[in-house]
Scaffold this motif. Structure first.
Motif, PDB file in Angstrom:
ATOM      1  N   ARG A 443       0.877  -1.075  -0.048  1.00 59.85           N
ATOM      2  CA  ARG A 443      -0.060   0.081   0.120  1.00 59.85           C
ATOM      3  C   ARG A 443       0.950   1.514  -0.190  1.00 59.85           C
ATOM      4  N   LEU A 444       1.882   0.958   0.926  1.00 53.49           N
ATOM      5  CA  LEU A 444       2.969   2.565   0.958  1.00 53.49           C
ATOM      6  C   LEU A 444       3.524   2.631  -0.468  1.00 53.49           C
ATOM      7  N   GLY A 445       3.933   1.555  -1.157  1.00 51.99           N
ATOM      8  CA  GLY A 445       4.441   1.754  -2.532  1.00 51.99           C
ATOM      9  C   GLY A 445       3.376   2.367  -3.513  1.00 51.99           C
ATOM     10  N   LEU A 451       1.546   9.504  -6.060  1.00 52.44           N
ATOM     11  CA  LEU A 451       1.849  10.831  -5.781  1.00 52.44           C
ATOM     12  C   LEU A 451       3.075  11.113  -6.881  1.00 52.44           C
ATOM     13  N   ALA A 452       3.762  10.179  -7.147  1.00 47.47           N
ATOM     14  CA  ALA A 452       4.828  10.383  -8.179  1.00 47.47           C
ATOM     15  C   ALA A 452       4.205  10.830  -9.357  1.00 47.47           C
ATOM     16  N   ASP A 453       3.146  10.120  -9.850  1.00 48.12           N
ATOM     17  CA  ASP A 453       2.218  10.451 -11.184  1.00 48.12           C
ATOM     18  C   ASP A 453       1.957  11.730 -11.121  1.00 48.12           C
ATOM     19  N   ARG A 454       1.339  12.219 -10.014  1.00 46.86           N
ATOM     20  CA  ARG A 454       0.819  13.599 -10.327  1.00 46.86           C
ATOM     21  C   ARG A 454       1.941  14.551 -10.145  1.00 46.86           C
ATOM     22  N   LEU A 455       2.955  14.278  -9.522  1.00 44.78           N
ATOM     23  CA  LEU A 455       3.953  15.330  -9.484  1.00 44.78           C
ATOM     24  C   LEU A 455       4.535  15.386 -10.839  1.00 44.78           C
ATOM     25  N   LEU A 476       3.745  11.328   5.582  1.00 42.29           N
ATOM     26  CA  LEU A 476       4.988  11.717   5.215  1.00 42.29           C
ATOM     27  C   LEU A 476       6.009  10.584   4.563  1.00 42.29           C
ATOM     28  N   LEU A 477       5.926   9.454   4.581  1.00 46.37           N
ATOM     29  CA  LEU A 477       6.776   8.411   3.932  1.00 46.37           C
ATOM     30  C   LEU A 477       6.146   8.397   2.435  1.00 46.37           C
ATOM     31  N   VAL A 478       4.836   8.609   2.424  1.00 53.39           N
ATOM     32  CA  VAL A 478       4.362   8.621   1.100  1.00 53.39           C
ATOM     33  C   VAL A 478       4.905   9.622   0.103  1.00 53.39           C
ATOM     34  N   ALA A 479       4.962  11.027   0.944  1.00 50.59           N
ATOM     35  CA  ALA A 479       5.744  12.233   0.343  1.00 50.59           C
ATOM     36  C   ALA A 479       6.976  11.911  -0.152  1.00 50.59           C
ATOM     37  N   GLY A 482       7.467   9.355  -2.633  1.00 50.29           N
ATOM     38  CA  GLY A 482       6.828   9.732  -3.998  1.00 50.29           C
ATOM     39  C   GLY A 482       7.838  10.890  -4.912  1.00 50.29           C
ATOM     40  N   VAL A 483       8.350  11.766  -4.016  1.00 52.06           N
ATOM     41  CA  VAL A 483       9.125  12.772  -4.750  1.00 52.06           C
ATOM     42  C   VAL A 483      10.233  12.089  -5.147  1.00 52.06           C
ATOM     43  N   LEU A 484      10.923  11.301  -4.304  1.00 59.34           N
ATOM     44  CA  LEU A 484      12.188  10.467  -5.005  1.00 59.34           C
ATOM     45  C   LEU A 484      11.834   9.778  -6.162  1.00 59.34           C
ATOM     46  N   GLU A 485      10.821   9.130  -6.265  1.00 58.86           N
ATOM     47  CA  GLU A 485      10.537   8.178  -7.353  1.00 58.86           C
ATOM     48  C   GLU A 485      10.690   8.996  -8.732  1.00 58.86           C
ATOM     49  N   THR A 486      10.305  10.543  -8.596  1.00 59.03           N
ATOM     50  CA  THR A 486      10.328  11.134  -9.718  1.00 59.03           C
ATOM     51  C   THR A 486      11.696  11.745 -10.061  1.00 59.03           C
ATOM     52  N   GLY A 487      12.570  11.497  -9.557  1.00 58.48           N
ATOM     53  CA  GLY A 487      14.091  12.074  -9.539  1.00 58.48           C
ATOM     54  C   GLY A 487      14.093  13.267  -9.074  1.00 58.48           C
TER      55      GLY A 487
END
Length: 977
Positions: A443-445, A451-455, A476-479, A482-487
């Motif tokens: 679920r966390l992943g 979030l990464a998609d929306r960013l 907070l962990l999702v954020a 998610g940010v890191l997944e976008t690069g």
């Protein structure tokens, strides 16, 4: 056994003898003034002939049978006999023979003991007091013994040549601009030894062939070359001004006599690290030649001195020895460097040069510094100087102190890759516990991917910076993920910070957008996109406080972050079965360990509610309820947990963020499975060094994490010897990109690595450390050192001492009013459950540290003010109360008899006038300002005893050197009878 008693007329103590006598009366010198020489005889020794030889030597040198007549302040015949004692024994008995005390008032001042060590083996041990003996006397004694033993005749009682006239006025003028109290020396591993620690000797040798050749080339003596090398080594240890006390001969070389024919005088130098050694040696030679004309005048006769065993903490003794004489029919071995078992000052370097080698011996109190290292480095530096004298002082080779840790490439995968792999392998595993919510890896992943998609749809990708202003929840962990997944990189914005500070950080960093609680949800899911961040992409930017008050953002790449996670995983052995406590604010970079390490190994995170980060009781309940295995906190945080009742014995405790006090380590280590002390600045990716601290073990910061180098460097970025304080510079893959938007500041603190591969960089931490046997020892900030009345002081050393008192839980020391007339050390303490006695704490410090390091005031606080990151906020410590105004000096003197005009005052005044030859002396005039010195003090004390019947201790004259002060002391002594 042969006995000799000599009868000669009393001889007034020479200035040098008087200095030794005064020191013996005012300080516990022990055997420090005992000089010894041993002769080992192998073969058919004629004991009777040796006894007769001893008798002849004592007859020729009657001072050996003397004693001190206090009334005459003179050396007179002793009341005890000089006896050659013959008995069984061995080498082990020598130490006791040397340490046995002398009765200076009865005499004799020398003793001869012949030990039968084995059939055909004897050992003669001669011990004499420094009042009548010096280094050259050893050679005279051995030579005269051999002459008498071999049947030669010694002249009996011949009269020494008259002393040359000394010019005290010239000496006073010479020292007026040169004498300064020596500062405490810097030496490898220097510490305050345990009370009662024994003194030891560390021997070494140096060949003379190359030494002689180089000395001749430079036009200096062997001694001057050796001394220059010693001063150069001390400069390498960080001593800007190097001061050593030298024993200078005052003997008449034409008539060699046993006696005290040396005077100790200091020589100071300021070696320039860039100066060629040859030039420095010649400059030191010039300085010595300026000193030599004043060698006969004791320093105490030229400047005001308090009684001391040595003029400086470091002393040097040098003698040249010819081949020892032979004794008919036996083979002999002479030991010129018999250790007396005590040391005057911090250390004494003894050098005895023979035909082929210089025998060296470094005397010190055991455990006070790394003497074996000093001896080895002295030999290495001397060899380098002798080989190439034009080498600059700073470049003279010492054993390597460069960190040789292997540095490999940064990991190519990222924490995002590691997390996604764990989520794919076991999506139902529990990842996060947040209150009553439990969130799985799957679920966390999915939420992070959503979030990464929306960013990405908003243009966020590699090179972007996204602010995160969320409380410590699962979102907070999702954020973060998610940010890191976008690069992109994340920028922590702690919601508890003032709005003005949040706005500054957001604007200064240039965040593309800021995520708030309304922007992040566990219900918005997507498909993970692995492999987007590259190792060199920035993972996060964290703002730290700046020395100018302006925060600065540190940009940390993914490769450095992954390297940290791997290092901590391996060191701690953390795996899928572990549970970590998520305690720290995202704005504090140690949060990356608590939040991201567990997610890369399949472990679980239990988040502490945002409003409970200082509620130790709540944290302990979470630890117990969820079986937490790993907790990371600052030392201040661990104190709170201990106070709340921490008892769980299977915890792995990681502490860092500020120095770990020894008392806290002693409390915490027995209560946990492992105590790991972590060190590292934000600029080198959280933790750069780790140390496991066992119960009762010294606290260090240990050694480097993987792919990291730790260099201890001086101001010119040269390695300092082990055990010497320097600034810590960190290299390896953990070094951050630099400060975002601060090119000049980045260039200043991030430098090319002088010891690494091309392109590698090091970061200057501004922290002082030294290498010890158990790893790096943290000593405080480079700029924490303070100076008070000319003394260099490290507040951390005083704090460590205060923390050892049972009534003190925490301690901090500051220099109040540093540039004003009331500059003083102030100690702030948090009581360990109860009250503290300021006087008792000051006495506790005084028992281990010099007087100038004892705080003038102690301020008790219920708790120390802390920064948002849990560190001590020194700026928020309350201002201490003004010190009380000093009253008249006489008011502090017990007895109150000053200025009364009574018979005691009149008698003392008359005595001062007689001894000082001054007609008009005021009751508050300083004895030393009137020209007094140690000899006049003794003369005054003798006359007071005769006329007033009171024996005034000599230290009274140094503590209260006025007529008023002495009269008050007499009143106290009379009352105490």
């Amino acid at each position: 056994m042969t006995t000799v008693t000599t009868v000669t007329a009393p001889a007034v103590l020479t200035p040098a003898q008087h200095g030794v006598w005064v020191t013996e009366q005012t300080l516990p010198a022990g055997p420090a003034y005992h000089l010894a020489v041993t002769i080992r005889f192998t073969g058919a020794l004629d004991v009777d002939r040796l006894s007769a030889a001893v008798a002849a030597v004592v007859a020729r040198h009657p001072v050996l049978a003397g004693a001190v007549d206090e009334d005459l302040v003179a050396l007179a015949p002793g009341s005890a006999e000089v006896t050659l004692v013959v008995r069984s024994g061995g080498v082990a008995d020598v130490a006791d023979l040397v340490a046995a005390p002398f009765d200076l008032r009865r005499g004799p001042l020398a003793r001869f003991t012949l030990l039968r060590t084995a059939p055909g083996e004897h050992l003669l041990c001669v011990v004499a007091h420094h009042l009548v003996f010096d280094g050259t006397s050893k050679q005279v004694l051995v030579a005269d013994l051999a002459t008498a033993y071999n049947g030669g005749t010694l002249p009996i009682g011949d009269t020494p040549a008259a002393s040359s006239i000394v010019d005290t006025a010239a000496a006073a003028a010479f020292w007026a601009t040169r004498w300064q109290e020596p500062l405490p020396p810097q030496l490898p591993g220097l510490r305050h030894p345990a009370p009662g620690a024994e003194s030891v000797a560390v021997p070494f040798t140096v060949g003379t062939a190359a030494l002689a050749e180089t000395a001749a080339t430079l036009g200096i003596t062997h001694f001057e070359l050796l001394l220059a090398a010693w001063h150069a080594l001390l400069r390498r240890y960080g001593n800007g001004t190097v001061t050593t006390a030298l024993e200078l001969s005052t003997a008449d070389r034409a008539v060699p006599r046993i006696g005290l024919h040396v005077n100790e005088l200091p020589v100071s130098s300021t070696p320039d690290p860039a100066q060629p050694f040859a030039a420095f040696a010649r400059a030191l030679r010039t300085q010595l030649r300026e000193l030599y004309p004043h060698r006969a005048v004791p320093l105490s006769h030229a400047v005001r001195l308090t009684p001391r065993a040595a003029l400086a903490p470091l002393t040097v003794s040098y003698r040249r020895r010819a081949e020892p004489p032979t004794f008919d029919g036996v083979d002999t071995t002479v030991d010129w460097l018999v250790f007396p078992g005590a040391v005057r000052g911090t250390a004494n370097l003894q050098l005895v040069e023979g035909p082929t080698v210089v025998e060296g011996s470094l005397h010190l109190v055991a455990g006070s510094f790394a003497a074996e290292q000093v001896a080895a480095e002295f030999q290495a530096l001397l060899a380098a100087a002798v080989a190439v004298p034009e080498t600059p002082v700073a470049d003279l080779a010492l054993p390597s102190t460069v960190d040789v840790s292997t540095v490999g490439p940064a990991p190519r995968d990222t924490v995002v890759d590691r997390f996604l792999a764990r989520a794919a392998a076991d999506p139902t595993a529990e990842a996060v516990v947040c209150g009553d919510r439990r969130v799985t890896y799957g679920r966390l992943g999915a939420a992070a991917a959503g979030l990464a998609d929306r960013l990405r749809q908003q243009g966020i990708g590699p090179g972007s910076l996204v602010g995160i202003a969320l409380p410590r929840t699962a979102e907070l962990l999702v954020a973060v993920l998610g940010v890191l997944e976008t690069g992109a990189a994340y920028l922590p914005l702690d919601p508890s910070y003032p709005a003005e500070r949040i706005a500054f950080i957001r604007d200064d960093a240039g965040a593309a957008l800021v995520l708030t609680p309304s922007d992040v949800s566990l219900d918005h899911t997507g498909a993970p996109d692995a492999g987007v961040p590259a190792a060199d992409d920035t993972a996060y930017v964290i703002y730290t406080s700046g020395s100018t008050g302006k925060p600065k953002g540190v940009a940390v790449p993914h490769g450095a972050l992954t390297n940290l996670v791997d290092s901590m995983r391996d060191h701690l052995g953390s795996g899928a079965g572990d549970t970590w406590l998520g305690l720290t604010s995202l704005s504090f970079d140690i949060s990356t360990v608590e939040l991201l390490l567990p997610l890369t190994v399949g472990a679980r995170i239990v988040l502490v509610p945002p409003d409970r980060h200082r509620d130790a009781a709540t944290q302990l309940r979470l630890v117990e309820r969820h079986g937490v295995t790993h907790v990371q906190a600052t030392p201040s945080g661990w104190r709170l947990l201990l106070e709340a009742g921490l008892t769980r014995g299977d915890l792995v405790a990681v502490t860092g963020g500020e120095a770990l006090p020894a008392d806290l380590a002693d409390q915490l280590a027995p209560l946990v499975r492992r105590l790991v002390n972590a060190y590292g600045p934000t600029e080198t990716t959280v933790w750069s060094a780790l140390a496991d601290i066992a119960p009762g073990a010294p606290v260090t910061i240990g050694g480097p994490v993987a792919n990291t180098t730790l260099h201890v460097l001086d101001d010119a970025l040269r390695p300092v010897p082990d055990g010497i304080a320097g600034e810590l510079w960190i290299g390896g893959v953990g070094v951050a990109h630099g400060y975002r938007g601060r090119g000049g500041l980045t260039a200043d603190r991030f430098r090319p690595d002088p010891f690494g591969a091309p392109g590698a960089r090091v970061y200057g931490t501004g922290d002082r450390v030294r290498r010890g046997p158990s790893g790096l020892e943290f000593l405080g900030r480079v700029d924490n050192q303070v100076k008070l009345r000319g003394h260099r002081i490290e507040p951390g050393e005083i704090e460590a001492r205060l923390a050892t008192h049972p009534t003190v839980a925490q301690a901090a020391v500051v220099l109040a009013d540093p540039h004003g007339p009331r500059a003083r050390l102030v100690a702030y303490v948090v009581p360990a459950g109860g009250t503290v006695d300021p006087a008792a704490l000051r006495e506790h410090v005084a028992q281990a540290l010099p007087g100038y390091m004892v705080p003038s005031a102690v301020v008790a606080l219920p708790a120390f003010p802390l920064t948002p990151n849990g560190k001590l906020d020194r700026a928020a410590l309350p201002a201490p109360a003004d010190p009380p105004a000093a009253g008249p000096a006489v008011a502090a003197v017990a007895g109150g008899s000053a200025g009364t005009g009574d018979d005691t005052t009149a008698t003392v005044t008359t005595i001062w006038q007689e001894v000082l030859r001054i007609d008009d002396i005021g009751p508050d005039e300083d004895l030393f300002d009137l020209g007094g010195h140690s000899l006049t003090i003794t003369q005054i004390a003798v006359r007071i005893r005769k006329r007033l019947g009171v024996d005034v201790p000599l230290d009274v004259f140094f503590d209260t050197p006025t007529i008023d002060g002495v009269v008050a002391a007499i009143a106290d002594l009379r009352e105490a009878r």
